[in-house]
Design an enzyme around this catalytic site. Structure first.
Site, PDB file in Angstrom:
ATOM      1  N   LYS A 147     -13.906  18.668  12.055  1.00  0.00           N
ATOM      2  CA  LYS A 147     -14.917  18.135  13.174  1.00  0.00           C
ATOM      3  C   LYS A 147     -15.602  19.670  13.768  1.00  0.00           C
ATOM      4  O   LYS A 147     -14.054  20.441  14.224  1.00  0.00           O
ATOM      5  CB  LYS A 147     -14.283  17.580  14.508  1.00  0.00           C
ATOM      6  CG  LYS A 147     -13.893  16.252  14.897  1.00  0.00           C
ATOM      7  CD  LYS A 147     -14.102  15.741  15.801  1.00  0.00           C
ATOM      8  CE  LYS A 147     -14.700  13.665  16.328  1.00  0.00           C
ATOM      9  NZ  LYS A 147     -13.285  13.121  16.975  1.00  0.00           N
ATOM     10  N   TRP A 180     -19.352  15.712  12.545  1.00  0.00           N
ATOM     11  CA  TRP A 180     -18.427  15.394  11.371  1.00  0.00           C
ATOM     12  C   TRP A 180     -19.243  16.162  10.195  1.00  0.00           C
ATOM     13  O   TRP A 180     -20.261  16.017   9.998  1.00  0.00           O
ATOM     14  CB  TRP A 180     -18.336  14.301  11.322  1.00  0.00           C
ATOM     15  CG  TRP A 180     -17.619  13.477  12.080  1.00  0.00           C
ATOM     16  CD1 TRP A 180     -16.762  14.465  13.055  1.00  0.00           C
ATOM     17  CD2 TRP A 180     -17.220  12.197  12.361  1.00  0.00           C
ATOM     18  NE1 TRP A 180     -16.452  13.177  13.426  1.00  0.00           N
ATOM     19  CE2 TRP A 180     -16.485  11.757  13.001  1.00  0.00           C
ATOM     20  CE3 TRP A 180     -17.353  11.086  11.974  1.00  0.00           C
ATOM     21  CZ2 TRP A 180     -16.236  10.724  13.453  1.00  0.00           C
ATOM     22  CZ3 TRP A 180     -17.441   9.563  12.225  1.00  0.00           C
ATOM     23  CH2 TRP A 180     -16.677   9.473  13.098  1.00  0.00           C
ATOM     24  N   THR A 201       0.640  -1.495  -0.113  1.00  0.00           N
ATOM     25  CA  THR A 201      -0.439   0.214   0.062  1.00  0.00           C
ATOM     26  C   THR A 201       1.095   1.531   0.131  1.00  0.00           C
ATOM     27  O   THR A 201       1.654   1.515   0.476  1.00  0.00           O
ATOM     28  CB  THR A 201      -0.965   0.024   1.308  1.00  0.00           C
ATOM     29  OG1 THR A 201       0.028  -0.096   2.502  1.00  0.00           O
ATOM     30  CG2 THR A 201      -2.085  -1.180   1.753  1.00  0.00           C
ATOM     31  N   GLU A 208      -5.784  -4.350   0.714  1.00  0.00           N
ATOM     32  CA  GLU A 208      -5.952  -5.247   1.924  1.00  0.00           C
ATOM     33  C   GLU A 208      -7.405  -6.158   1.241  1.00  0.00           C
ATOM     34  O   GLU A 208      -7.188  -6.837   2.062  1.00  0.00           O
ATOM     35  CB  GLU A 208      -6.136  -4.468   3.145  1.00  0.00           C
ATOM     36  CG  GLU A 208      -4.716  -3.915   3.927  1.00  0.00           C
ATOM     37  CD  GLU A 208      -4.400  -2.646   3.005  1.00  0.00           C
ATOM     38  OE1 GLU A 208      -4.994  -1.675   2.250  1.00  0.00           O
ATOM     39  OE2 GLU A 208      -4.027  -1.510   3.860  1.00  0.00           O
TER      40      GLU A 208
END
Ligand code: ADP
Length: 540
Positions: free
Chosen positions: A438, A443, A185, A330
């Site tokens: 935030k 959010w 990755t 993954e």
């Protein structure tokens, strides 16, 4: 009591055997890195893969050895993968867009023995060759005629190398859980981490993406694999396409709009897959030339959120079905696709287009759930956002040579994405957990704002980051790259957003830059942007 069924290990070469026997005549078409288009067949691919396996055997390659490939999508790259796996070795994809230090790190961490390299990338490896003590040979993916005069030690032209052996080789046999492929990755922080696929996970994942509600490939299809094999396993296409017996078209180094269009048209491609930036290039080309896409039926868009404007253009202007996909290295990498289902059939066009903006639902073999900070599962109400966790046979349980716990105690992998899931199972990503903004305890979804902003005329690319704010903890800053020639200003962009996103999500400021930094897999480098705008002060 055990069942009485045959012990038939899921080894990747069984896919190629099936393809050669039952679809041997089916073509694979490649735009060669040397220029001309080459045509081969699934039967030839198998024969030449056997030669690769045999040549590797003669080089002393053993079960579990890592063999690097730094190559575009071509038939030769496919042959090297199958040859490597059929010999029990492990293909290790080297993303040429990685920084030199990262490439140096992964080749040495993997201890690659041999590297297959395309002509384009020879200079990259020449510059690093002294740093690769484990690499004893470089096979340049070309023929004698195009073989460069190279400083790479022990370099040989691929066609000469496999030309020296016959195909009298029997695929090796081993446990289906044997490692088959390694993909690091890109890692925004720290060193890249190696995801180690097995034969079993590659075969299962190839079958998984061929389900009708995922890519749904069949033998009559002509699919262009634009997503690179060095980018998260080419989204399984190297396995799924031969398993289906479909015709595969490989763009080689021609990733610009004009080159992609040419192959889509000349090969009558009906399905394709790539990240949004590739499709932006194609759309620009189509708009400039007034050309249409008469053969294309469906396009998979993933790796980054598909902008709503792109969904609309493909579906409404060009009559092409958009399949929005989400996943990660993954996960082999596919996790969800946004195909419609029976329960959505009553939706009108507008509602369906809106639903396609979500990242979609899981196929069989992927489980997902969203949890809060304490790890408790959140309801599937399409509102409650939290950490997205996944589970399944094609999802990694650890990283190569890294002693680090990567699963929860009950076996879930935290994707690092923040998402919600609606009652019909459609998941929507709102952010990466490290990028969330935030504001006043709530959010703000940077992805939503970015997606909306790119719909504004004159905006080529948009990124939203959170910056400290005395009253609200954090507030969003919108960073925009203009289209060439455009003079779009902050007021126009904000006026465009007005009414399309929640009022309290409105960016406090808009800044214009020439370029937004990207990772090796084309994602916006938010960490770099936060660093770049560290001292920025909001005007309000
Ligand atoms: P890949 O680039 O192959 O998707 P990576 O492992 O480099 O794999 O990156 C995975 C991450 O990319 C995901 O965790 C997610 O944050 C992001 N991503 C992938 N697809 C989408 C999508 N359709 N919408 C939003 N984010 C996405």
């Amino acid at each position: 009591m055990l069942g009485l069924m045959q012990d038939y290990p899921l080894l990747t070469h069984t896919i190629l055997d099936h393809a050669a026997l039952n679809h041997g005549e089916r073509e694979m078409v490649t735009r060669g890195v040397e220029g001309p288009v080459r045509r081969t067949s699934l039967a030839d691919i198998r024969t030449r893969s056997l030669k690769v396996a045999k040549a590797l055997e003669l080089e002393g390659v053993k079960l579990g050895d890592r063999i690097g490939t730094m190559a575009w999508n071509t038939e030769r790259h496919v042959e090297t993968w199958f040859g490597i796996m059929g010999n029990g070795a492990i293909y290790h994809t080297l993303n040429p867009r990685l920084f030199a230090e990262q490439l140096g790190y992964i080749v040495n961490h993997a201890e690659d023995k041999i590297i297959f390299v395309d002509l384009t990338f020879v200079p990259i490896l020449e510059a690093l060759r002294d740093k690769f003590p484990t690499v004893r040979k470089y096979v340049v993916l070309t023929d004698a005629e195009h073989m460069p005069d190279t400083a790479l030690p022990n370099a040989v032209a691929y066609e000469d190398w496999i030309g020296a052996v016959d195909d009298d080789f029997e695929w090796k046999s081993f446990d289906e859980n044997t490692a088959a492929g390694l993909c690091y990755t890109s890692g925004t922080t720290g060193n890249p981490k190696g995801v180690l696929y097995s034969h079993r996970s590659n075969v299962l994942h190839g079958l998984m993406v061929n389900q009708p509600d995922v890519f749904g490939l069949k033998s009559e299809d002509v699919i262009m694999a634009v997503v690179p094999m060095f980018h998260a396993n080419a989204w399984a296409l190297t396995f799924a396409v031969p398993a289906a017996g479909a015709k595969m078209v490989m763009p080689g180094a021609g990733m610009d709009g004009a080159s992609i269009y040419e192959l889509l048209d000349s090969e009558k491609v009906n399905s394709t897959a790539a990240v949004p930036t590739v499709w932006l290039g194609l759309m620009q080309y189509l708009e400039e030339t007034g050309k249409k896409l008469p053969y294309l039926e469906k396009v998979v868009v993933g790796g980054a959120a598909c902008p709503p404007m792109m969904i609309r253009k493909f579906e409404l202007d060009y009559g092409v079905e958009v399949i929005h996909g989400w996943g990660m290295t993954e996960m082999s990498p596919l996790g969800t696709t946004g195909k419609m289902k029976n329960a959505t059939s009553h939706l009108d066009q507008e509602a369906r287009l809106k639903l396609k903006e979500k990242q979609g639902r899981t196929p069989y073999l992927v489980e997902m759930k969203v949890v809060d900070d304490a790890g408790d599962e959140l309801p599937r109400d399409g509102q409650s956002s939290g950490h997205l966790l996944v589970k399944g046979p094609c999802i990694s349980k650890g990283y190569f040579r890294l002693d680090e716990k990567t699963l929860t105690d009950d076996g879930w992998f935290d994707t690092g994405d923040i998402a919600n899931i609606d009652p019909l199972g459609y998941m929507q990503i709102t952010d990466r957990d490290k990028d969330v903004i935030k504001s006043g305890g709530e959010w703000i979804s940077s992805i939503d704002i970015e997606n909306t902003a790119v719909g504004c005329e004159g905006v080529a690319e948009a990124a939203v980051i959170g910056l400290p704010h005395p009253k609200w903890t954090e507030r969003p800053l919108l960073i925009v790259v203009r289209n060439p020639g455009s003079e779009v200003d902050a007021e126009t962009v904000l006026a465009y957003l007005d009414g399309k996103i929640a009022k309290w999500w409105m960016p406090n400021d808009v800044v214009f830059v020439d370029e937004i930094p990207h990772t090796a897999t084309g994602k916006i480098q938010k960490m770099d942007l936060r660093e770049q705008f560290r001292d920025f002060e909001f005007s309000n």
